[in-house]
Design a protein around this motif. Structure first.
Motif, short mmCIF file in Angstrom:
data_model
loop_
_atom_site.label_atom_id
_atom_site.label_comp_id
_atom_site.label_asym_id
_atom_site.label_seq_id
_atom_site.Cartn_x
_atom_site.Cartn_y
_atom_site.Cartn_z
N THR A 185 35.87 43.69 43.04
CA THR A 185 37.23 44.09 44.08
C THR A 185 38.19 44.25 44.02
O THR A 185 38.96 45.25 43.77
N THR A 186 38.55 43.03 42.89
CA THR A 186 40.35 43.35 42.52
C THR A 186 40.24 44.12 41.31
O THR A 186 41.69 44.86 41.71
N LEU A 187 39.82 44.05 40.05
CA LEU A 187 39.14 44.45 39.38
C LEU A 187 40.28 46.14 39.97
O LEU A 187 40.32 47.20 39.81
N ASP A 206 56.32 44.86 44.07
CA ASP A 206 55.85 45.91 44.00
C ASP A 206 54.48 46.62 44.62
O ASP A 206 53.67 44.99 45.51
N LYS A 207 53.69 47.53 44.98
CA LYS A 207 52.50 47.12 45.86
C LYS A 207 51.71 46.73 45.52
O LYS A 207 50.65 45.84 45.83
N THR A 208 51.51 46.45 43.64
CA THR A 208 50.34 45.80 43.54
C THR A 208 50.45 44.13 43.44
O THR A 208 49.31 43.69 43.68
N GLN A 209 51.64 43.91 43.64
CA GLN A 209 51.70 42.04 43.41
C GLN A 209 51.95 41.95 44.97
O GLN A 209 50.82 40.82 45.67
N LEU A 210 51.96 42.91 46.59
CA LEU A 210 51.56 43.21 47.22
C LEU A 210 50.31 42.51 48.05
O LEU A 210 49.33 42.00 48.70
N LEU A 211 49.15 44.00 46.66
CA LEU A 211 48.17 43.74 46.83
C LEU A 211 47.04 42.18 46.19
O LEU A 211 46.25 41.95 46.76
N ALA A 212 48.11 41.65 45.48
CA ALA A 212 47.54 40.52 44.28
C ALA A 212 47.99 39.18 45.45
O ALA A 212 46.94 38.46 46.14
N PHE A 213 49.02 39.65 46.85
CA PHE A 213 48.69 38.10 47.82
C PHE A 213 48.15 39.19 49.00
O PHE A 213 47.35 37.57 48.84
N VAL A 214 47.30 39.98 49.09
CA VAL A 214 46.31 40.09 49.77
C VAL A 214 44.43 39.68 49.63
O VAL A 214 44.17 38.96 50.19
N LEU A 215 44.76 39.91 48.43
CA LEU A 215 43.66 39.43 47.25
C LEU A 215 43.37 37.86 47.68
O LEU A 215 42.58 37.09 48.05
N ALA A 216 44.32 37.57 47.10
CA ALA A 216 44.28 35.46 47.26
C ALA A 216 44.02 35.57 48.52
O ALA A 216 43.67 34.35 48.71
N LYS A 232 42.61 37.12 51.01
CA LYS A 232 41.54 36.91 51.38
C LYS A 232 40.55 36.37 50.90
O LYS A 232 39.33 36.11 51.73
N PHE A 233 40.35 36.02 50.16
CA PHE A 233 39.15 35.39 48.53
C PHE A 233 39.26 34.04 48.29
O PHE A 233 38.45 33.55 48.43
N ARG A 234 40.73 33.58 48.01
CA ARG A 234 41.35 32.31 47.83
C ARG A 234 40.10 32.30 47.06
O ARG A 234 39.53 30.55 47.29
N ARG A 235 40.15 33.21 46.02
CA ARG A 235 39.49 32.04 44.77
C ARG A 235 40.25 32.55 43.46
O ARG A 235 39.60 34.16 42.66
N PRO A 236 41.40 32.53 42.77
CA PRO A 236 42.47 32.30 42.19
C PRO A 236 41.88 32.99 40.46
O PRO A 236 42.23 34.11 40.45
N ILE A 237 40.45 32.31 40.46
CA ILE A 237 40.13 32.81 38.52
C ILE A 237 39.89 33.79 38.95
O ILE A 237 40.02 34.80 38.03
N PRO A 238 38.87 34.38 39.30
CA PRO A 238 38.64 35.72 39.27
C PRO A 238 39.29 36.87 40.04
O PRO A 238 39.22 37.84 39.26
N ILE A 239 39.88 36.66 40.56
CA ILE A 239 41.18 37.55 41.12
C ILE A 239 42.18 37.80 39.73
O ILE A 239 42.66 38.91 39.40
N VAL A 240 42.83 36.94 39.16
CA VAL A 240 43.38 36.33 38.13
C VAL A 240 42.49 37.05 36.74
O VAL A 240 43.41 38.05 36.28
N ALA A 241 41.64 36.81 36.50
CA ALA A 241 41.17 37.91 35.78
C ALA A 241 40.99 39.33 35.78
O ALA A 241 40.82 39.68 34.68
N ALA A 242 41.11 39.90 36.98
CA ALA A 242 40.66 41.24 37.21
C ALA A 242 41.98 41.69 37.06
O ALA A 242 42.26 42.64 36.63
N ILE A 243 43.12 40.88 37.42
CA ILE A 243 43.69 41.83 37.67
C ILE A 243 44.95 42.23 36.00
O ILE A 243 44.90 43.34 35.66
N PHE A 244 44.48 40.95 35.11
CA PHE A 244 44.07 41.44 33.51
C PHE A 244 43.28 42.01 33.47
O PHE A 244 43.75 42.72 32.17
N VAL A 245 41.88 42.07 33.27
CA VAL A 245 41.05 43.08 33.01
C VAL A 245 41.96 44.93 33.68
O VAL A 245 41.85 45.73 33.02
N ALA A 246 42.06 44.59 34.44
CA ALA A 246 42.59 46.11 34.84
C ALA A 246 44.16 46.67 34.83
O ALA A 246 44.17 47.51 34.34
#
Length: 191
Positions: free
Chosen positions: A104-106, A18-28, A30-44
């Protein structure tokens, strides 16, 4: 428990590719900081799916059981077809404002999820099952099951997943739910 398990399974499968999973790939990447990315995906996801489930519950209160059965059955069948259409990431979904990794991820994830397959599925599941919390918990868990590995493993697993197979399985589940709903199977669960 059925609402939770079905919601988890459907969304986890529908989210693969899905496009949001593709976005998760791109964000990971780009930023290479998985913990804030995963936390923001959870909250969003939690915010987006709580809103979607509230809409589904509201729709249930507006429609009579017979009309609701036909609307939901048709919606699940439409979701089955939509699941077979591959997503692509829009250019606007990949803009990276200068607000930090979490924000940004949120924002990006919340906006990308608006009107997405999994959000529409959450509306339909909440209308189908009289358990808003179970649906929100299940759809949120399903999103996390699909997106956390995307963030942590990225390219190492992306090429190993058969997207057509996963989309086919999700489409079959949506179609079975649609037909079962149209036939009135489990009608007591939605009322």
């Amino acid at each position: 428990m059925e609402a939770f398990l079905i919601s988890t399974g459907i969304v986890a499968l529908a989210e693969i590719g899905d496009k949001t999973q593709l976005l998760a790939f791109v964000l990971a990447a780009k930023f290479r900081r998985p913990i804030p990315i995963v936390a923001a995906i959870f909250v969003a996801t939690l915010a987006n799916h709580a809103f979607a489930a509230a809409i589904g519950t509201w729709i249930t209160s507006l429609l009579g059981p017979n009309v609701l059965r036909w609307v939901l059955g048709a919606s699940f069948i439409a979701m089955a077809v939509w699941t077979l259409v591959p997503d692509k990431l829009d250019e606007e979904d990949t803009r990276f404002p200068r607000y930090g990794v979490f924000m940004t991820t949120l924002v990006a994830f919340f906006m990308a999820e608006m009107g997405d397959k999994t959000q529409v599925a959450t509306v339909a599941l909440a209308a189908r099952y009289d358990s808003l919390l179970a649906v929100v918990a299940g759809t949120t868990l399903g999103m996390m099951l699909a997106n956390v590995p995307a963030v942590y493993l990225g390219d190492r697993i992306a090429h190993r997943i058969s997207l057509p197979l996963v989309h086919g399985i999700a489409a079959v589940i949506f179609a079975v739910l649609g037909v079962a709903t149209l036939l009135g199977v489990g009608a007591g669960l939605a009322s």
